[in-house]
Design an enzyme around this catalytic site. Structure first.
Site, PDB file in Angstrom:
ATOM      1  N   CYS A 132      43.693  48.075  35.852  1.00 28.96           N
ATOM      2  CA  CYS A 132      42.262  48.098  35.532  1.00 28.96           C
ATOM      3  C   CYS A 132      41.463  48.744  36.665  1.00 28.96           C
ATOM      4  O   CYS A 132      41.080  48.073  37.625  1.00 28.96           O
ATOM      5  CB  CYS A 132      41.766  46.683  35.252  1.00 28.96           C
ATOM      6  SG  CYS A 132      40.004  46.644  34.904  1.00 28.96           S
ATOM      7  N   CYS A 135      38.080  47.209  37.257  1.00 27.60           N
ATOM      8  CA  CYS A 135      38.053  45.917  37.964  1.00 27.60           C
ATOM      9  C   CYS A 135      38.330  46.111  39.454  1.00 27.60           C
ATOM     10  O   CYS A 135      37.729  45.450  40.292  1.00 27.60           O
ATOM     11  CB  CYS A 135      39.136  44.977  37.426  1.00 27.60           C
ATOM     12  SG  CYS A 135      39.303  44.986  35.655  1.00 27.60           S
ATOM     13  N   ASP A 136      39.282  46.999  39.787  1.00 22.92           N
ATOM     14  CA  ASP A 136      39.811  47.015  41.150  1.00 22.92           C
ATOM     15  C   ASP A 136      39.467  48.264  41.960  1.00 22.92           C
ATOM     16  O   ASP A 136      39.746  48.316  43.164  1.00 22.92           O
ATOM     17  CB  ASP A 136      41.347  46.864  41.108  1.00 22.92           C
ATOM     18  CG  ASP A 136      41.743  45.566  40.426  1.00 22.92           C
ATOM     19  OD1 ASP A 136      40.999  44.583  40.568  1.00 22.92           O
ATOM     20  OD2 ASP A 136      42.787  45.541  39.755  1.00 22.92           O
TER      21      ASP A 136
END
Ligand code: NAP
Length: 308
Positions: A132, A135-136
């Site tokens: 992701c 997300c990261d």
């Protein structure tokens, strides 16, 4: 209290089904699952959903879907369904020990990111390996990262990663990308994005202490393996449908996606309907998922009218 319809999953398909079912006075109960809002909540800008000419942030869009369903009386719960029994009506749906019953069920559990299946990938997941970018990506400011995959997801996420990373290398197993032309052009013209053509990752280097330090890259044409240093590895190699709850209960196709009858959303069990990515390995778009969620709610309405 027995329900008229329970909806399992809360991406564009499930929440659109909830909007339509709520407006049809069916008081739907939506179990939002482990990823409320579904895959759009881990995407950045949604640029191709009609009606939003400036694009829309994925999580915000799903909040709007949810609010719209709630406005008409849908009940949404942040719970994850753990077991179902569809052998007789009312159908049974469990969340742990808690039992819910319903005259019909709409399945919109979506699909999850595929991984390469390497031991090193499992070990370093969350320590430099991620599925992701949204997300990261933030953790890779001025770092070098690899993005595995040649489809639209890999392109979109590679472009997103350039906001943070100093270099993004796409690792693709062929010499031609699968992604749409417009995404290919954006990637190929991007000064921070480079390509490892005809390459696969054979192993990921590093430890939980050091994080990812590099990969072993294998040339798919010559078989040669060489080391390449990097700080993070992102996967975008497709998806697997989330159907484990329905193993040996509902019919699936050769890729594991739920099978529905003709143009409808009916599964092999009358009263159980499926919509969105869990039954669609072809289009997999927010707008097509929403369309099939609408169809599922209409199919439920008709089913309940005929069976009452
Ligand atoms: P995809 O189109 O199936 O692409 C998966 C990519 O991963 C392919 O390039 C494939 O290589 C590669 N791959 C698969 N398994 C691999 C493995 N074990 N090792 C190495 N590489 C592997 O998946 P996607 O990119 O997630 O897109 C899915 C659908 O969503 C598509 O229809 C796409 O157009 C759509 N989508 C659209 C947008 C947008 O319009 N903004 C954004 C994201 C996704 P090969 O090419 O060699 O098979």
């Amino acid at each position: 209290m027995n329900r008229k319809v329970i909806i399992i999953g809360s991406g564009p398909a499930g929440l659109t089904a909830a909007i339509y079912a709520a407006r049809a006075d069916l008081n739907p109960l939506v179990f939002e699952g482990n990823q409320p809002g579904g895959q759009l909540t881990i995407t950045t800008e949604v640029e191709n959903y009609p009606g939003f000419p400036e694009g829309m942030n994925g999580p915000e869009m799903m909040d709007l879907f949810r609010k719209q369903a709630q406005r008409f009386g849908a009940e949404t719960q942040f719970k994850h369904v753990t077991k179902v029994d569809f052998s007789e009506r009312p159908f049974k749906v469990w969340v742990g020990e808690e039992l819910f019953t319903s005259d019909s069920v709409i399945i919109s559990t979506g699909a999850s990111a595929k991984m390469l299946g390497l031991d090193s990938e499992k070990e370093l997941m969350g320590y430099g390996v991620s599925a992701c970018a949204t997300c990261d990506g933030f953790f890779y400011k001025d770092k070098k990262v690899l993005m595995v995959g040649g489809g639209d997801s890999a392109m979109e996420e590679a472009i997103f990663l350039t906001k943070f990373a100093s270099e993004v290398w796409i690792v693709h197993r062929r010499d031609e990308l699968r992604a749409s032309k417009i995404m290919q052009e954006r990637v190929l013209n991007h000064p921070k994005i480079h390509l490892h053509w005809n390459s696969v990752i054979d192993g990921i280097l590093g430890t939980k202490e050091t994080g990812v330090t590099g990969v072993m890259l294998k040339d798919t044409q010559t078989g040669d393996v060489r080391e390449d240093s990097c700080d993070g590895v992102f996967m975008a190699i497709g998806h697997t449908p989330n159907t484990s709850l329905f193993d040996s209960i509902l019919d699936t196709d050769s890729k594991g996606y739920l099978v529905t009858k003709g143009e409808s959303t009916a599964t092999n069990i009358p009263g159980i309907f499926a919509c969105g990515d869990v039954k669609d390995s072809t289009y997999r778009q927010a707008v097509t998922a929403a369309g099939s969620g609408c169809k599922a709610a209409i199919d439920v309405e008709r089913f309940l009218e005929l069976s009452d």
